[in-house]
Design an enzyme around this catalytic site. Structure first.
Site, PDB file in Angstrom:
ATOM      1  N   PHE B 122      32.974  67.124  -9.759  1.00 34.65           N
ATOM      2  CA  PHE B 122      32.661  66.577  -8.440  1.00 34.65           C
ATOM      3  C   PHE B 122      33.965  66.365  -7.684  1.00 34.65           C
ATOM      4  O   PHE B 122      35.033  66.339  -8.303  1.00 34.65           O
ATOM      5  CB  PHE B 122      31.939  65.236  -8.631  1.00 34.65           C
ATOM      6  CG  PHE B 122      30.533  65.237  -8.140  1.00 34.65           C
ATOM      7  CD1 PHE B 122      29.692  66.296  -8.380  1.00 34.65           C
ATOM      8  CD2 PHE B 122      30.042  64.143  -7.436  1.00 34.65           C
ATOM      9  CE1 PHE B 122      28.389  66.284  -7.922  1.00 34.65           C
ATOM     10  CE2 PHE B 122      28.729  64.126  -6.974  1.00 34.65           C
ATOM     11  CZ  PHE B 122      27.911  65.193  -7.227  1.00 34.65           C
ATOM     12  N   GLN B 235      31.741  55.380   4.552  1.00 32.43           N
ATOM     13  CA  GLN B 235      31.975  56.794   4.274  1.00 32.43           C
ATOM     14  C   GLN B 235      31.074  57.665   5.152  1.00 32.43           C
ATOM     15  O   GLN B 235      29.879  57.412   5.246  1.00 32.43           O
ATOM     16  CB  GLN B 235      31.699  57.096   2.805  1.00 32.43           C
ATOM     17  CG  GLN B 235      32.049  58.522   2.432  1.00 32.43           C
ATOM     18  CD  GLN B 235      31.988  58.738   0.928  1.00 32.43           C
ATOM     19  OE1 GLN B 235      30.928  58.725   0.327  1.00 32.43           O
ATOM     20  NE2 GLN B 235      33.147  58.918   0.312  1.00 32.43           N
ATOM     21  N   HIS B 237      29.609  61.466   5.775  1.00 27.81           N
ATOM     22  CA  HIS B 237      29.388  62.751   5.115  1.00 27.81           C
ATOM     23  C   HIS B 237      29.524  63.857   6.166  1.00 27.81           C
ATOM     24  O   HIS B 237      28.961  63.734   7.251  1.00 27.81           O
ATOM     25  CB  HIS B 237      27.999  62.784   4.480  1.00 27.81           C
ATOM     26  CG  HIS B 237      27.838  63.895   3.493  1.00 27.81           C
ATOM     27  ND1 HIS B 237      27.676  65.200   3.883  1.00 27.81           N
ATOM     28  CD2 HIS B 237      27.847  63.897   2.137  1.00 27.81           C
ATOM     29  CE1 HIS B 237      27.584  65.962   2.801  1.00 27.81           C
ATOM     30  NE2 HIS B 237      27.676  65.193   1.729  1.00 27.81           N
ATOM     31  N   LEU B 247      20.940  64.756   4.950  1.00 25.32           N
ATOM     32  CA  LEU B 247      22.078  65.332   4.253  1.00 25.32           C
ATOM     33  C   LEU B 247      21.858  66.816   3.949  1.00 25.32           C
ATOM     34  O   LEU B 247      20.853  67.197   3.374  1.00 25.32           O
ATOM     35  CB  LEU B 247      22.263  64.566   2.937  1.00 25.32           C
ATOM     36  CG  LEU B 247      23.516  64.856   2.156  1.00 25.32           C
ATOM     37  CD1 LEU B 247      24.699  64.187   2.834  1.00 25.32           C
ATOM     38  CD2 LEU B 247      23.370  64.319   0.741  1.00 25.32           C
ATOM     39  N   GLU B 250      26.474  69.663  -0.152  1.00 24.89           N
ATOM     40  CA  GLU B 250      27.806  70.242  -0.180  1.00 24.89           C
ATOM     41  C   GLU B 250      27.804  71.622  -0.827  1.00 24.89           C
ATOM     42  O   GLU B 250      28.710  72.435  -0.614  1.00 24.89           O
ATOM     43  CB  GLU B 250      28.698  69.303  -1.008  1.00 24.89           C
ATOM     44  CG  GLU B 250      29.982  68.936  -0.338  1.00 24.89           C
ATOM     45  CD  GLU B 250      30.478  67.552  -0.762  1.00 24.89           C
ATOM     46  OE1 GLU B 250      30.136  66.600  -0.050  1.00 24.89           O
ATOM     47  OE2 GLU B 250      31.180  67.438  -1.770  1.00 24.89           O
ATOM     48  N   ARG B 281      35.581  65.343   1.479  1.00 27.40           N
ATOM     49  CA  ARG B 281      34.635  64.884   2.495  1.00 27.40           C
ATOM     50  C   ARG B 281      35.303  64.278   3.725  1.00 27.40           C
ATOM     51  O   ARG B 281      34.966  64.610   4.857  1.00 27.40           O
ATOM     52  CB  ARG B 281      33.713  63.806   1.906  1.00 27.40           C
ATOM     53  CG  ARG B 281      32.562  64.360   1.151  1.00 27.40           C
ATOM     54  CD  ARG B 281      31.691  63.234   0.643  1.00 27.40           C
ATOM     55  NE  ARG B 281      30.756  63.757  -0.349  1.00 27.40           N
ATOM     56  CZ  ARG B 281      29.899  63.012  -1.027  1.00 27.40           C
ATOM     57  NH1 ARG B 281      29.847  61.720  -0.822  1.00 27.40           N
ATOM     58  NH2 ARG B 281      29.084  63.568  -1.892  1.00 27.40           N
ATOM     59  N   HIS B 345      27.147  57.464   5.592  1.00 23.89           N
ATOM     60  CA  HIS B 345      26.551  57.812   4.313  1.00 23.89           C
ATOM     61  C   HIS B 345      26.565  56.648   3.322  1.00 23.89           C
ATOM     62  O   HIS B 345      25.591  56.417   2.619  1.00 23.89           O
ATOM     63  CB  HIS B 345      27.335  58.997   3.729  1.00 23.89           C
ATOM     64  CG  HIS B 345      26.749  59.566   2.477  1.00 23.89           C
ATOM     65  ND1 HIS B 345      25.414  59.864   2.361  1.00 23.89           N
ATOM     66  CD2 HIS B 345      27.328  59.892   1.288  1.00 23.89           C
ATOM     67  CE1 HIS B 345      25.191  60.354   1.137  1.00 23.89           C
ATOM     68  NE2 HIS B 345      26.323  60.366   0.471  1.00 23.89           N
ATOM     69  N   ARG B 380      34.827  56.066  -1.500  1.00 23.34           N
ATOM     70  CA  ARG B 380      34.079  56.212  -2.749  1.00 23.34           C
ATOM     71  C   ARG B 380      34.101  57.656  -3.229  1.00 23.34           C
ATOM     72  O   ARG B 380      34.016  58.576  -2.422  1.00 23.34           O
ATOM     73  CB  ARG B 380      32.624  55.793  -2.502  1.00 23.34           C
ATOM     74  CG  ARG B 380      31.705  55.986  -3.676  1.00 23.34           C
ATOM     75  CD  ARG B 380      30.282  55.629  -3.287  1.00 23.34           C
ATOM     76  NE  ARG B 380      29.707  56.596  -2.368  1.00 23.34           N
ATOM     77  CZ  ARG B 380      28.963  57.647  -2.754  1.00 23.34           C
ATOM     78  NH1 ARG B 380      28.726  57.852  -4.018  1.00 23.34           N
ATOM     79  NH2 ARG B 380      28.466  58.482  -1.854  1.00 23.34           N
TER      80      ARG B 380
END
Lengths: 347, 567
Positions: B122, B235, B237, B247, B250, B281, B345, B380
């Site tokens: 990730f 955060q 996105h 969303l 990704e 991001r 997000h 995060r």
């Protein structure tokens, strides 16, 4: 885009129900949920409905649209209002209405609780303090069922629940299969015994509407079929439903066709069948059922035997033997076409 | 239909919110011997934890060498050095054990070729450590926790909207809740309360968050006098669908999806020439916002182009994304690029707690997105938030149970608390003139996006505070259309809006005072650099008697000294 909707309103105090017409103006990509939100924000704040994620994962907003159950948030409204149609939006079925589009879900949760919806792990699970190693393919058996979002669309559509409100129903049975089919669960036999009783697996009428309308592709009817197949494989087959299913196989194997008049005796037992004699006579007289003799027999037994042979050769026992609906038809085509090797596309 | 329900009840531990953190906390408190109940405005499986897709981080080392130390180092760096390192180390050390427990409870995680838990890489992680269940990881966790809740027959006050912590001389005595299904105010007494109400993303108009994410727990804590920590960090996105904010995974960029501006240019070339669309991001979100601010946008959006995938790849690999675009934007990505923009997000900030979820009030705890431990600091990492709900949900549940069992006697609420609550709601319900909440809500969302979005600067934030003052004034005359008792969601939405307005003021106020750029707080015009000398510290906002008080507390550093954050 002009949108006209009839929304079923019901007053929680008086119990009165009526249809109310709303005329709205929305962007062309709006969903049905957007329509309901606009009504609540700008036209009538008293409209009651549930919603949260607006992307089809929380399962809050199932409603009936012209009688068909769907998630409001996953329904583009443009399709509904094509050619000036004004759809009717009503609460989902088979659950008591609280107010407007909100129903009481508790009866559904009660049935879910009745199947003891939690894993009972075996003694060898996680012995080394880590995960139990499981081949990925073994978990495939319950992957579809794990997608269930508890929206109640299957319950809403279930004809068997309408007739027999005590039937566990597709939603609870999906959860039951999710656990029976899990290789880590150590309570499979008691679970199957419990599920094979009255109002269990065999009360499903196989109408397939749950498969058709489930917004997540869970295919509840397939889960019920898998439970039935596992129950029979485990010889938990005393229920009339199981006997009924088994007779189909026996009949097809021996004479290639279904022998309906014997089916009654095999399903109900001899004693109970006596009570059905007057009905049977009426059916014979009107030509609705064949006479028991001569035996209903296919002219050529070979295709039925061949089919049985193919299935047996694939070594699909219990739930693995369950291939249904359109996917099943595709698979049968696949198996029968000579240029394709058999069994490559195992479930 | 509904049985008679006592208007008052009492438990050792009351958990507010029934997502992953809340359910995990309740399970632990129950197993520690406490009488525990959950209060949730939604049925537990409707909670927004279920929308988490990617997975949950733990250094199991199944897919490559990994260790809790490496997980911790990545998290510290990801946090732009604002995360508290003692909390991060503890979190990373305990995460693997929690994963194994979830697996034994029946979580249906994906497996590798040996049948072990599969792990994938990730963003921001130095090893493949994200355990996952296809793209429905949060959904799978939510279901398994609910199953464990049922196994323990833990009481859930479902569709109860908790809206006030009742704090007395010896701590918190419980909460007041509006019973959505039946109507009426309920007084729920408890010896300890755990807030697990999730995030506040709905403060923004473009948000990936569910309608329910209105920051209730943060606002309740604030009104009870508790400090909220690091609220300025939200955060964003980079690929959320316009206008819905949903969303777009990704993976689209991972598989070669292109980001284009109005001129059809692959603008990422100018911001991250190496990584291009696959930069982290925050980098992509800032690049997009720059394009929008400099006028190279298409009606406020950039374009995500996946036409070159071809029909086969599109249907096979991105069926869900295509479905999303068709359903929510009316666009077939096979024929047209889809409009995206950065969307709110995740809220890194929240109720200030220690590693056991304990807040400043001894018997009030918080866990999950509502809390700020601080694990995420200024930014995060993907996969850490689901793990946070489990590790800190468990710890808060244990600590709250111990706290409750230590307190003698039974929990009780002064009868006057419920009477006061009823009177307050009655005033709201009796109002016959005023403004509908939706207009205030929409203006709040749009203005926060404009003035407190990806980029912030002094003037915009000051303007926003003035505007918020105006919105709060209008909110004093907010009109609830629905005066009924049964399923009055109109009333609940009006109460939620009040929470959101309070929170927005706190967020912007903290942002104004943080005169640096760190993690998700970016001020390119006035303070473009990180300033460790002055701002390596957490902001704390309190509110008492309509007076907002901002203070700071130091960051805990154990092993990792701040360095420049580059990837």
């Amino acid at each position: 885009m002009q949108v006209r909707l009839h929304v079923q309103r019901s007053d929680p105090v008086t119990g009165e129900t009526r249809l109310q017409l709303f005329e709205l103006e929305l962007p062309r990509e709006a969903t049905l949920l957007d329509c309901l939100e606009q009504i609540k924000d700008e036209v009538d704040g008293t409209l009651a409905f549930r919603r949260s994620c607006r992307e089809g994962i929380c399962g809050s907003c199932a409603v009936r649209i012209d009688g068909r159950t769907a998630l409001a948030c996953r329904t583009p409204v443009a399709e509904l209002v094509a050619e000036g149609h004004a759809p009717t939006i009503a609460p989902i079925g088979n659950l008591p209405v609280v107010r407007d589009l909100v129903v009481e879900m508790e009866p559904m949760w009660q049935k879910m609780r009745a199947v003891e919806p939690f894993l009972r792990p075996g003694p060898d699970c996680g012995l080394d303090g880590r995960e139990t190693p499981i081949p990925s393919a073994r978990l495939d058996a319950v992957r579809k069922e794990s997608l269930c979002i508890n929206c109640g669309a299957c319950v809403s559509e279930c004809d068997a629940m309408t007739v027999s409100p005590e039937f566990l129903g597709p939603h609870a049975l999906v959860k039951a299969w999710r656990l029976v089919g899990d290789p880590r669960d150590d309570a499979v036999a008691p679970r199957l015994k419990g599920l094979s009783g009255e109002h269990g697996i065999w009360e499903c009428t196989r109408c397939y509407l749950c498969n058709e309308r489930c917004p997540k592709g869970v295919d509840p009817r397939d889960a019920i079929a898998k439970l039935g197949a596992e129950a029979i494989a485990a010889r938990i087959d005393r229920d009339r439903g199981a006997r009924h299913a088994k007779w189909f196989v026996t009949s097809a194997r021996t004479t290639g066709w279904l022998r309906e008049s014997e089916l009654v005796v095999r399903t109900l037992g001899l004693a109970f069948s006596f009570a059905k004699i007057p009905l049977a006579l009426r059916l014979f007289r009107r030509g609705k059922a064949p006479l028991p003799l001569p035996r209903h027999r296919a002219r050529d037994l070979a295709p039925a035997r061949e089919l049985r042979h193919i299935v047996a050769g694939q070594d699909r026992r219990g739930a693995l033997g369950i291939v249904q609906g359109e996917r099943a038809l595709e698979r049968i085509d696949f198996i029968c076409s000579p240029e394709q090797p058999v069994g490559e596309d195992e479930p | 239909m509904y049985g008679p329900e006592d208007v008052e009840s009492s438990h050792d531990v009351l958990v507010i919110g029934a997502g992953c953190a809340g359910m995990r906390a309740a399970i632990e408190a129950h197993d520690a011997g406490a009488d525990v109940a959950l209060v949730s405005k939604l049925h537990p499986t409707r909670s927004h934890s279920g929308a988490a897709r990617g997975g949950i981080n733990a250094a199991l080392g199944n897919a490559g060498e990994d260790s809790p130390e490496r997980h911790a180092a990545d998290t510290v760096k990801g946090s732009d050095y604002l995360g508290d390192q003692d909390a991060i180390e503890l979190f990373c050390a305990e995460a693997p054990g929690d994963i194994y427990q979830l697996e034994r409870w029946g979580a249906l995680f994906d497996r590798d070729d040996e049948g072990r838990l599969a792990q994938r890489a990730f963003g921001g992680a130095g090893a493949p450590r994200t355990v996952h269940a296809a793209d429905v990881s949060g959904h799978v966790l939510l279901q398994v926790l609910y199953e464990q809740l049922l196994a323990r027959e833990i009481r859930v006050y479902e569709e109860y909207f908790a809206w006030r912590l009742v704090v007395g001389a010896t701590g918190c005595d419980g909460v007041l809740a509006w019973d959505l299904a039946r109507g009426g105010v309920r007084a729920l007494a408890a010896k300890a309360v755990i807030l697990a109400t999730g995030g506040s993303g709905r403060v923004y108009c473009g948000s990936t968050n569910a309608h329910a994410c209105t920051g209730d727990g943060m606002a309740m804590a604030l009104r009870a006098g508790l400090p909220l920590e690091d609220l300025e960090f939200v955060q964003f996105h980079p690929t959320t669908l316009v206008p819905s904010g949903l969303l777009v995974t990704e993976a689209v960029r991972g598989e070669g999806g292109l980001l284009l501006n109005a001129k059809g240019e692959r603008f990422m070339r100018r911001y991250a020439p190496e990584a291009m669309e696959l930069a982290s991001r925050d980098v992509v979100a800032r690049a997009e916002q720059t394009e929008i601010d400099e006028g190279r946008d298409v009606n406020g959006s950039l374009l995500l182009d996946m036409r070159h995938f071809g029909r086969e790849k599109m249907i096979e690999r991105f069926h869900g994304t295509r479905d999303l675009a068709l359903t929510y934007a009316g666009i077939d990505p096979l024929e047209q690029p889809i409009p995206v923009r950065p969307g709110a997000h995740y809220h890194m900030g929240g109720v200030a707690t220690d590693v056991d979820g304990r807040s400043e009030i001894e018997n009030v705890f918080a866990a999950g997105e509502v809390a700020c431990v601080s694990l995420h600091g200024a930014n995060r990492l993907g996969g850490n938030s689901l793990m946070e709900t489990i590790v800190f949900g468990r710890r808060a549940g244990r600590a709250a149970a111990e706290q409750a069992l230590k307190r003698s006697g039974s929990a009780g609420l002064a009868p006057s608390a419920r009477v006061d609550g009823e009177r307050e709601l009655a005033r709201l319900l009796e109002r016959h003139q005023g403004e509908r909440p939706s207009r205030i809500r929409d203006e709040l969302g749009a203005s926060m996006h404009e003035n407190f979005g990806v980029f912030r600067e002094e003037g915009g934030m000051r303007r926003q505070l003035e505007l918020l003052e105006n919105l709060r004034e209008r909110y004093r005359h907010v009109l609830v259309d629905d005066r009924g008792e049964i399923f009055n969601s109109d009333l609940v939405q009006a109460l939620e809006l009040g929470y959101q307005l309070d929170l927005a003021v706190c967020m912007v106020s903290a942002g104004l005072e943080r005169r640096e750029s760190r993690g998700a707080h970016s001020r390119p015009k006035d303070f473009p650099a990180r300033d460790d000398e002055n701002f390596l510290k957490h902001s704390l906002v309190r509110w008492s008697n309509d007076w907002l008080d901002l203070s700071w507390k130091p960051v805990t550093i154990t092993k990792w000294q701040p360095q420049r954050r580059t990837y």
